[in-house]
Design a protein around this motif. Structure first.
Motif, PDB file in Angstrom:
ATOM      1  N   THR A  24     -11.820  22.150 -16.328  1.00  0.00           N
ATOM      2  CA  THR A  24     -11.223  21.067 -15.545  1.00  0.00           C
ATOM      3  C   THR A  24     -12.102  19.822 -15.625  1.00  0.00           C
ATOM      4  N   TYR A  25     -13.405  20.014 -15.421  1.00  0.00           N
ATOM      5  CA  TYR A  25     -14.333  18.883 -15.500  1.00  0.00           C
ATOM      6  C   TYR A  25     -14.204  18.179 -16.848  1.00  0.00           C
ATOM      7  N   ILE A  26     -14.234  18.972 -17.933  1.00  0.00           N
ATOM      8  CA  ILE A  26     -14.201  18.374 -19.271  1.00  0.00           C
ATOM      9  C   ILE A  26     -12.897  17.611 -19.478  1.00  0.00           C
ATOM     10  N   GLU A  27     -11.768  18.229 -19.095  1.00  0.00           N
ATOM     11  CA  GLU A  27     -10.482  17.586 -19.368  1.00  0.00           C
ATOM     12  C   GLU A  27     -10.303  16.326 -18.527  1.00  0.00           C
ATOM     13  N   GLU A  47      -5.133   4.551  -3.397  1.00  0.00           N
ATOM     14  CA  GLU A  47      -3.895   4.931  -4.067  1.00  0.00           C
ATOM     15  C   GLU A  47      -3.768   4.304  -5.456  1.00  0.00           C
ATOM     16  N   PRO A  48      -3.889   2.955  -5.582  1.00  0.00           N
ATOM     17  CA  PRO A  48      -3.682   2.398  -6.927  1.00  0.00           C
ATOM     18  C   PRO A  48      -4.653   2.940  -7.964  1.00  0.00           C
ATOM     19  N   VAL A  49      -5.962   2.995  -7.642  1.00  0.00           N
ATOM     20  CA  VAL A  49      -6.924   3.425  -8.660  1.00  0.00           C
ATOM     21  C   VAL A  49      -6.708   4.895  -9.012  1.00  0.00           C
ATOM     22  N   THR A  50      -6.394   5.724  -8.013  1.00  0.00           N
ATOM     23  CA  THR A  50      -6.134   7.134  -8.301  1.00  0.00           C
ATOM     24  C   THR A  50      -4.889   7.275  -9.171  1.00  0.00           C
ATOM     25  N   LEU A  51      -3.833   6.505  -8.837  1.00  0.00           N
ATOM     26  CA  LEU A  51      -2.613   6.590  -9.630  1.00  0.00           C
ATOM     27  C   LEU A  51      -2.873   6.197 -11.079  1.00  0.00           C
ATOM     28  N   VAL A  52      -3.690   5.152 -11.269  1.00  0.00           N
ATOM     29  CA  VAL A  52      -4.021   4.744 -12.637  1.00  0.00           C
ATOM     30  C   VAL A  52      -4.728   5.893 -13.352  1.00  0.00           C
ATOM     31  N   GLY A  53      -5.679   6.530 -12.656  1.00  0.00           N
ATOM     32  CA  GLY A  53      -6.386   7.665 -13.248  1.00  0.00           C
ATOM     33  C   GLY A  53      -5.432   8.771 -13.636  1.00  0.00           C
ATOM     34  N   VAL A  54      -4.504   9.107 -12.724  1.00  0.00           N
ATOM     35  CA  VAL A  54      -3.550  10.177 -12.996  1.00  0.00           C
ATOM     36  C   VAL A  54      -2.670   9.810 -14.186  1.00  0.00           C
ATOM     37  N   PHE A  55      -2.229   8.534 -14.219  1.00  0.00           N
ATOM     38  CA  PHE A  55      -1.391   8.088 -15.330  1.00  0.00           C
ATOM     39  C   PHE A  55      -2.109   8.296 -16.666  1.00  0.00           C
ATOM     40  N   PHE A  56      -3.386   7.878 -16.718  1.00  0.00           N
ATOM     41  CA  PHE A  56      -4.119   8.030 -17.977  1.00  0.00           C
ATOM     42  C   PHE A  56      -4.319   9.487 -18.331  1.00  0.00           C
ATOM     43  N   LEU A  57      -4.612  10.313 -17.314  1.00  0.00           N
ATOM     44  CA  LEU A  57      -4.827  11.739 -17.572  1.00  0.00           C
ATOM     45  C   LEU A  57      -3.568  12.362 -18.153  1.00  0.00           C
ATOM     46  N   VAL A  58      -2.415  12.077 -17.501  1.00  0.00           N
ATOM     47  CA  VAL A  58      -1.162  12.671 -17.963  1.00  0.00           C
ATOM     48  C   VAL A  58      -0.844  12.203 -19.376  1.00  0.00           C
ATOM     49  N   MET A  59      -0.927  10.868 -19.607  1.00  0.00           N
ATOM     50  CA  MET A  59      -0.605  10.343 -20.935  1.00  0.00           C
ATOM     51  C   MET A  59      -1.530  10.926 -21.994  1.00  0.00           C
ATOM     52  N   THR A 102      -9.438  10.563 -18.755  1.00  0.00           N
ATOM     53  CA  THR A 102      -9.224   9.281 -18.090  1.00  0.00           C
ATOM     54  C   THR A 102     -10.250   8.272 -18.597  1.00  0.00           C
ATOM     55  N   SER A 103      -9.944   6.993 -18.401  1.00  0.00           N
ATOM     56  CA  SER A 103     -10.842   5.940 -18.886  1.00  0.00           C
ATOM     57  C   SER A 103     -12.161   5.970 -18.145  1.00  0.00           C
ATOM     58  N   ALA A 104     -13.213   5.626 -18.842  1.00  0.00           N
ATOM     59  CA  ALA A 104     -14.518   5.495 -18.184  1.00  0.00           C
ATOM     60  C   ALA A 104     -14.450   4.435 -17.089  1.00  0.00           C
ATOM     61  N   LEU A 105     -13.695   3.369 -17.378  1.00  0.00           N
ATOM     62  CA  LEU A 105     -13.601   2.282 -16.394  1.00  0.00           C
ATOM     63  C   LEU A 105     -12.920   2.766 -15.114  1.00  0.00           C
ATOM     64  N   VAL A 106     -11.850   3.558 -15.283  1.00  0.00           N
ATOM     65  CA  VAL A 106     -11.143   4.078 -14.111  1.00  0.00           C
ATOM     66  C   VAL A 106     -12.074   4.995 -13.323  1.00  0.00           C
ATOM     67  N   GLN A 107     -12.855   5.815 -14.026  1.00  0.00           N
ATOM     68  CA  GLN A 107     -13.799   6.712 -13.338  1.00  0.00           C
ATOM     69  C   GLN A 107     -14.823   5.904 -12.546  1.00  0.00           C
ATOM     70  N   LEU A 108     -15.313   4.853 -13.190  1.00  0.00           N
ATOM     71  CA  LEU A 108     -16.301   3.990 -12.536  1.00  0.00           C
ATOM     72  C   LEU A 108     -15.700   3.390 -11.259  1.00  0.00           C
ATOM     73  N   PHE A 109     -14.487   2.858 -11.365  1.00  0.00           N
ATOM     74  CA  PHE A 109     -13.828   2.247 -10.212  1.00  0.00           C
ATOM     75  C   PHE A 109     -13.558   3.286  -9.140  1.00  0.00           C
ATOM     76  N   TRP A 110     -13.168   4.469  -9.574  1.00  0.00           N
ATOM     77  CA  TRP A 110     -12.847   5.518  -8.605  1.00  0.00           C
ATOM     78  C   TRP A 110     -14.088   5.854  -7.798  1.00  0.00           C
ATOM     79  N   LEU A 111     -15.198   6.069  -8.468  1.00  0.00           N
ATOM     80  CA  LEU A 111     -16.428   6.411  -7.748  1.00  0.00           C
ATOM     81  C   LEU A 111     -16.890   5.253  -6.867  1.00  0.00           C
TER      82      LEU A 111
END
Lengths: 215, 242
Positions: B75-78, A185-197, B83-92
């Motif tokens: 969608t992939y491109i956007e 949840e937290p990491v996804t929310l952070v991702g969504v926040f950055f995407l939206v902003m 999102t941050s590269a760091l967030v993507q890294l953490f997500w994966l």
């Protein structure tokens, strides 16, 4: 897999951290925009000093921001300059992007027609007045979109501050993760926040761009 | 000339590293840091291959694919640009295992960085393809080429030249973003530096060497791309033929 009650529980905490992220972005960009302008102006005013600025810009652009953050945070104290994590991080981000911004300003300056300089000489304006009243007002508007792109890029680099434990969004998400063992949840929310902003600010920049073009 | 200046900077950087490592204080860290540098270079190279592949696929899909594919690539491109590269890294690395997908940290690093740079690259490729003069398409149609032939023989070779400088920037971006993988426990240059800094507290030698090593890698990439640019534009006349 996805727990909504947990999501709403951590939302206020993340929202508070988001303010820190926005603060870091704003301060970092103010540094980047002003130092960048100074660097570009030095290059314009003293072509002989230009080589030094070029090398400096190349050095800053060729090394990772993360290392520069570590450098300011860990190495400067050895030289007697102790910065707290937030200051060091924001300064590193600001200086890093100042290097990029100076290239943007340079493009703006080069875009001003030569005749404007010549006309200013003919009108006997001092170099400072020429720069301030004639060149800058014409050089800045066309580069606003490019600067805006760097603002978004800078915004997306702020999670790096988590590496020196600034309590911004990413660090808060990591803390929540390590306390509760729930990263989804937290990491996804952070991702969504950055995407939206990012999408919102990209939209604003596009509007600004078309508004500047219409004028 | 620009390439000469870059080459001089590279030589100066390498010399400085060599000079510094004559000092025992610095030499102590060299083997570990070089090990880290090798991993950094590996991730960069694999990430670059993935990025180029993803960029070409996504750009062609966005330009010429059927509607659903076009949406998919947009969608992939956007998402990866937004999102941050760091967030993507953490997500994966942290989130995917929750869904039962366990990836090695190295695989995650290459995937995340390759996909991230690939998304930026897709726009570069798309821009380069669009910028090929209209007449080239028309001439290819007049010669009765199939769409695949037009792309392969006429459009892509011309777009290729226009792509090189922005790809150079992206590859530098990639080199620098590899420093993020230290945060998912991969022992790259940055990770080694932090580890040595924490264990020996000799901050100045460690971080000075690391900065110089990154600089050397980035400069090598820049020089290689400039040379490629020269090679690719050989025989081309800039602007319209009189």
């Amino acid at each position: 897999m996805w727990d909504w009650t947990f999501t709403f529980e951590i939302l206020p905490v993340l929202a508070r951290a988001a303010i820190m992220t926005v603060e870091a972005t704003a301060l970092g960009f103010i540094i980047a925009a002003t130092v960048g302008l100074v660097l570009a102006s030095i290059r314009l005013a003293f072509p002989s000093a230009g080589v030094v600025v070029t090398i400096l810009v190349e050095l800053i652009r060729s090394t990772p921001l993360l290392i520069q953050i570590f450098f300011l945070y860990f190495v400067l104290p050895k030289a007697g300059i102790v910065l707290d994590a937030f200051t060091a991080g924001v300064a590193a981000i600001g200086i890093h992007y100042a290097a990029y911004c100076s290239e943007v300003y340079r493009a703006g300056f080069e875009n001003v027609p030569r005749g404007q300089w010549e006309a200013s000489i003919a009108l006997n304006l001092s170099p400072w007045n020429t720069f301030k009243d004639i060149i800058l007002p014409q050089a800045l508007p066309p580069v606003v979109p490019a600067l805006g792109n760097y603002l978004i890029a800078l915004f997306k680099e702020t999670p790096l501050l988590s590496a020196i434990a600034v309590l911004e969004l990413m660090q808060t998400a990591k803390n929540i993760g390590s306390e509760t063992f729930r990263y989804t949840e937290p990491v996804t929310l952070v991702g969504v926040f950055f995407l939206v902003m990012s999408l919102v600010s990209a939209g604003i920049i596009r509007m600004l761009e078309s508004w500047l073009q219409r004028r | 000339m620009w390439i000469r200046m870059l080459a001089a900077m590279l030589v100066a950087t390498l010399l400085l590293i060599a000079l510094l490592s004559a000092n025992p204080d610095y030499r102590l860290f060299m083997p570990g840091l070089l090990e880290g540098a090798v991993l950094t270079v590996e991730i960069t190279l694999l990430g670059a291959v993935l990025a180029v592949f993803m960029a070409l696929t996504a750009a062609l899909a966005k330009l010429y694919g059927p509607l659903p594919i076009r949406w998919l690539s947009t969608t992939y491109i956007e998402i990866f640009r937004g999102t941050s590269a760091l967030v993507q890294l953490f997500w994966l690395y942290f989130v995917l295992p929750q869904f039962g997908v366990f990836l090695d940290a190295f695989v995650v690093a290459v995937l995340a960085l390759g996909l991230n740079i690939g998304a930026y690259g897709a726009e570069v490729v798309r821009g380069a393809i669009i910028s090929v003069a209209r007449g080239q398409w028309e001439a290819a149609i007049a010669l009765n080429m199939s769409k695949a032939q037009m792309l392969r023989r006429i459009i892509l070779p011309q777009a290729f030249t226009a792509m090189i400088p922005p790809w150079g920037n992206l590859f530098i971006e990639l080199v620098k973003s590899t420093s993020l993988v230290s945060l998912i426990t991969l022992a790259d240059l940055t990770f080694k530096a932090q580890q040595m800094n924490q264990s020996t507290l000799k901050t100045v030698p460690v971080f000075t060497l690391v900065l110089l090593m990154y600089l050397a890698i980035s400069l090598t990439v820049t020089i290689a791309m400039r040379l490629l640019e020269q090679r690719a534009s050989r025989g081309l006349t800039r602007g319209r033929v009189a």
